[in-house]
Motif scaffolding. Structure first.
Motif, short mmCIF file in Angstrom:
data_model
loop_
_atom_site.label_atom_id
_atom_site.label_comp_id
_atom_site.label_asym_id
_atom_site.label_seq_id
_atom_site.Cartn_x
_atom_site.Cartn_y
_atom_site.Cartn_z
N HIS A 123 34.07 40.34 0.90
CA HIS A 123 35.01 41.94 1.06
C HIS A 123 34.09 43.72 1.41
O HIS A 123 35.26 43.92 1.46
N TRP A 124 33.71 43.26 0.26
CA TRP A 124 32.50 44.36 -0.14
C TRP A 124 32.43 45.02 1.64
O TRP A 124 32.52 46.11 1.77
N GLY A 125 31.98 44.20 1.76
CA GLY A 125 31.19 44.96 3.39
C GLY A 125 32.82 45.49 4.39
O GLY A 125 31.95 46.13 5.08
N GLU A 126 33.75 44.39 4.21
CA GLU A 126 34.53 44.81 5.43
C GLU A 126 35.21 46.00 4.64
O GLU A 126 35.05 46.71 5.47
N LEU A 127 35.18 46.66 3.27
CA LEU A 127 35.79 47.59 2.83
C LEU A 127 34.69 48.52 3.20
O LEU A 127 34.95 50.00 3.86
N VAL A 128 33.23 48.96 2.56
CA VAL A 128 32.28 49.62 3.40
C VAL A 128 32.54 50.36 4.62
O VAL A 128 32.77 50.82 4.85
N HIS A 129 32.53 49.00 5.66
CA HIS A 129 32.24 49.13 7.02
C HIS A 129 33.64 49.01 7.40
O HIS A 129 33.49 47.80 9.07
N PRO A 130 34.46 49.32 7.62
CA PRO A 130 35.64 48.39 7.94
C PRO A 130 35.44 48.69 9.83
O PRO A 130 36.70 47.95 10.00
N GLU A 131 35.01 49.64 10.14
CA GLU A 131 34.77 49.09 11.53
C GLU A 131 34.37 48.06 12.42
O GLU A 131 34.03 48.41 13.45
N LEU A 132 32.95 47.46 11.47
CA LEU A 132 32.64 46.64 12.00
C LEU A 132 33.90 45.30 12.01
O LEU A 132 34.42 45.13 10.74
N PRO A 133 33.62 44.22 13.30
CA PRO A 133 33.63 42.91 12.76
C PRO A 133 33.06 42.13 11.15
O PRO A 133 32.45 42.85 10.52
N PRO A 134 34.12 41.63 10.70
CA PRO A 134 33.93 41.01 8.91
C PRO A 134 31.77 41.20 8.47
O PRO A 134 31.78 40.80 7.79
#
Lengths: 397, 397
Positions: free
Chosen positions: B145-156
């Motif tokens: 979830h942290w990855g998605e928050l920090v890099h919303p431009e990338l697929p999860p």
């Protein structure tokens, strides 16, 4: 399954009979978060002051047993017990979850070492039960892993659905008013308890395949069922489901042998199968099993009362768990499927003032099932009269 | 990602410098179980007596704020603080996890109500830091979830991989010997702290876009970096990563205005964006923000010292976080990317004995970032001499 989880959360808070302004202590295992959230929601809606959740993590225990110093496994930081006693001092509510979550978390570890680490059990818990300071309720939490364990013949998703269907039935959620259904069932159980109290048996004899056990009772051993009342007068249902009528034995007068009729699952997840125990003068002098006997032997050696009985419970065939024929590997459900006895601590309010000092005291309380359709229960009066109490799971008087 | 989790667990136990026979208190959030298990394994291998994990559950807090009685939100059961003080009394080790796990757990709730419930922060934590009783380390825990928050431009999945790659670099796990790499970096930071201590500045001026702030220092304000020593002499690295050199201001002499250069993420997950604060005579007299200013205002009103500064920290451009240009929404990482100040409690050992009573005292400690390549840091001596300390993130002396 969200509706089921929400409904169990509501029932748990109803069972504990949470009062406005109370702290609610919740004991859960990691993986049971959904039910924690359902309980927290129901509790705060009902006016809880604070919902204090303690998550037990069996994988941390695994690391300890695998890598720690066995000489230190008896140690628990003092604040674990202080929290439990604090819940009592503040006359708080408590909800605990059973149900299998991680059936393999402790696989392959030495059962004797496992037995040295009491967690998640706390030796202070009997104190707050005995002083009737907290209003509490234990419920079983559904989990997909549990479904797989109970119904290994089904594909995982179906296994979980089947478990959830069984739980809906067991929780009487298929009744129009589940709370009223519980009131009715608890009423019937209390009537059986009163009938037993009128007879004033001196001993109870259990006879069945692999079992021939005579359990002495104290002069004031008291049969009860279904609900407790706190020292402040808060009635609560300590177990949902509950199908049992129970009392405390004379810890000095238990003789014979008994064979467990269902697997015994310890709080840390260790499963003891094919348990056989022989008693002499109240003490469990021989403990054997097909699997993990050592884990139980270690617990029974943990204090003086740990090898003596603290509870005798009778379960009739009108309950909803027995007829399912499912082994749940969960004491809360399995103990309510069958008559059972418990090693260790007795509930202090299971006998009158005069006998309270004679009740068994221990840091453990481990139920195991001895009931089956073949079990015959006979009451023996002080005069030696024998009265058939239960046969084929039906009350005989 | 298992190797990364295991490596962070090892680094955390190394950072806390866990001693044989110590209790280790671990503070985690549900969802961070894998790192808890890695830490527990490393700790027991190193001789821990007991690993005591407290899992914070933000969804329980959500239920409280949504359904509870706002008048009671300041209440925490006494055993929360007693556990923390108990860790101190027993000279135990502590490890805490930052890192985003449930970025939306508290979405839509009233920030002012959220601010009334301090959890997972405990007002007793500053006590065990100030008395130097515990050896401790905070690390950031990876989560998808942290990855998605920090890099919303990338697929999860890619977003999480990217975050993990960044964390490997930040943790210096791409060095042949990460522990030696940390020793070297901490050595350089300590050299900068010593240079600042030699100058004995009376005040530090921060100048940059939206920022013109003069922060007075106490006569014995002491710059330090990287490692602490407990009262029993156990050296430990309280943060991994750490890239900062810090001291405690004079809480009465802060004047001017400051604009935060990164989003501020409170411990309960509330994100404050576009923060602007004006100070007068040491007090934050105006707090504005583009989002959630109320949550900070409430915290700053929680006690006398909550609206005054307890820390000033300078971060140079040689750290590994700043150059990534990533906003992590996590104070441990973001504060080590940029120079920052903190509202609330000062570390007691940031000044000499003579000034200890003048240090800011508070139940809160909230860092927010003021550093950027445009920030100029100037030291002002008692005699009024102005010395350029940092420009474009580089030390100037």
């Amino acid at each position: 399954m969200d509706d089921l989880i929400e409904a169990i959360g509501e029932l748990a808070v109803h069972g504990a009979n949470l009062q406005t302004g109370q702290i609610l202590g919740v004991q859960a295992t990691i993986g049971q978060e959904d039910l924690v959230h359902a309980v927290a929601g129901a509790a705060y809606e009902r006016g809880a002051l604070f919902v204090d959740v303690f998550y037990y993590d069996p994988f941390v225990k695994r690391k300890r047993i695998a890598h720690g110093d066995p000489e230190t496994f008896g140690f628990v930081p003092p604040w674990y017990g202080e929290r439990m006693l604090g819940l009592g001092d503040t006359d708080s509510a408590r909800i605990g979850f059973s149900g299998v979550v991680w059936p393999h978390a402790l696989d392959g570890l030495d059962p004797q070492l496992l037995g040295r680490d009491q967690l998640p059990w706390l030796k202070e818990t009997p104190n707050v039960i005995d002083d009737r300071s907290t209003n509490w309720c234990g419920v079983a939490c559904p989990h997909p892993h549990w479904g797989e364990l109970v119904h290994p013949e089904l594909p995982p998703e179906e296994a979980y659905e089947r478990l959830c269907d069984e739980l809906r039935h067991i929780y009487r959620l298929d009744e129009p008013d589940p709370k009223a259904a519980w009131d009715e069932r608890v009423g019937a159980l209390k009537a059986s308890a009163e009938a037993l109290n009128e007879r004033r048996f001196d001993a109870i004899q259990l006879s069945g395949p692999g079992t021939e056990l005579t359990i002495g009772l104290l002069p004031t051993s008291f049969w009860q069922a279904g609900d407790f009342v706190t020292r402040k007068g808060v009635r609560h249902l300590p177990n949902i489901p509950t199908e049992e009528v129970f009392t405390a034995p004379d810890p000095e007068r238990v003789n014979g042998h008994v064979t467990s009729t269902k697997p015994l699952v310890l709080r840390d997840g260790t499963i003891i199968r094919g348990l056989r125990v022989r008693f002499e003068g109240g003490r469990a002098v021989e403990i054997d099993a097909d699997e993990n006997a050592d884990a139980l032997r270690t617990r029974c050696a943990s204090d003086e009362g740990a090898s003596r009985l603290g509870e005798l419970a009778l379960v009739d065939r009108e309950g909803r768990i027995g007829p399912l024929g499912t082994v749940f590997y969960d004491t809360l459900l399995d103990e309510n499927a069958a008559s059972h006895i418990a090693l260790g601590n007795a509930y202090a309010f299971s006998a009158g003032e005069d006998d309270r000092d004679r009740l068994n005291r221990s840091g453990i309380h481990i139920d195991f099932m001895v009931g089956s359709p073949e079990l015959e229960v006979t009451g023996i009066t002080l005069a030696g009269e024998r009265v058939l109490v239960m046969k084929a799971g039906a009350w005989q008087f």
